[in-house]
Design an enzyme around this catalytic site. Structure first.
Site, short mmCIF file in Angstrom:
data_model
loop_
_atom_site.label_atom_id
_atom_site.label_comp_id
_atom_site.label_asym_id
_atom_site.label_seq_id
_atom_site.Cartn_x
_atom_site.Cartn_y
_atom_site.Cartn_z
N HIS A 1 -0.06 -6.09 1.54
CA HIS A 1 -0.82 -7.26 1.11
C HIS A 1 -1.95 -6.87 0.18
CE1 HIS A 1 -3.12 -6.10 4.80
NE2 HIS A 1 -4.18 -6.43 4.06
N HIS B 1 -9.33 -5.45 -1.12
CA HIS B 1 -8.56 -4.22 -0.90
C HIS B 1 -7.07 -4.47 -1.07
CE1 HIS B 1 -8.40 -5.84 3.30
NE2 HIS B 1 -7.19 -5.30 3.29
N GLU C 1 -6.23 0.16 2.24
CA GLU C 1 -5.89 0.10 3.67
C GLU C 1 -4.51 0.68 3.84
OE1 GLU C 1 -5.50 -3.13 7.34
OE2 GLU C 1 -5.53 -3.86 5.28
#
Length: 134
Positions: free
Chosen positions: A7, A79, A130
């Site tokens: 994502h 992010h 991440e």
């Protein structure tokens, strides 16, 4: 090491308005908000055929997203999340290569119920990364 883009996370100043924009203007499937107290955020996942968008909104006074929104009042990309098969092996390989893992270096459970780690944005061209174990 990294797999699929899981994502892209966008910090938003108004979670309801941002959700409506994706649902009504773009016709996307928008999931309900979920609080993630361990990370200080409320998230909404928007499902796309090839990935997801994660809308982030501050939860609590110590939310890292509150600070981001102070600097970026309109919101913005916060992010990118990439999938990894083994988060501990990925962490160790990254640290050996000089990348900085944020926090204690130990994975936390993320919004999908899976272990996650964050990598310092200064090590990745200004982008917070991440990693999520799949």
């Amino acid at each position: 090491m990294i797999g699929r883009l899981n994502h892209v996370a966008i910090a938003v100043p108004d979670l309801e308005a941002a959700s409506a924009k994706y649902r009504e203007t773009l016709g996307a499937k928008v999931n309900p908000p979920q609080d993630e107290p361990d990370h200080g955020v409320t998230v909404v996942f928007i499902e796309l055929p090839n990935t997801k968008i994660e809308l982030l909104y501050p939860l609590g006074e110590n939310s890292p997203i509150a600070g981001f929104l102070e600097k970026n009042p309109s919101g913005g990309i916060h992010h990118m999340c990439f999938e990894v098969d083994d988060i501990l092996a990925a962490r160790d390989q990254l640290k050996a290569g000089g990348a900085r893992v944020l926090g204690t270096g130990e994975p936390k459970i993320g919004a999908h119920g899976k272990p996650v780690l964050f990598l310092h944005p200064k090590d990745f061209n200004g982008c917070l990364i991440e990693l999520e174990q799949v």
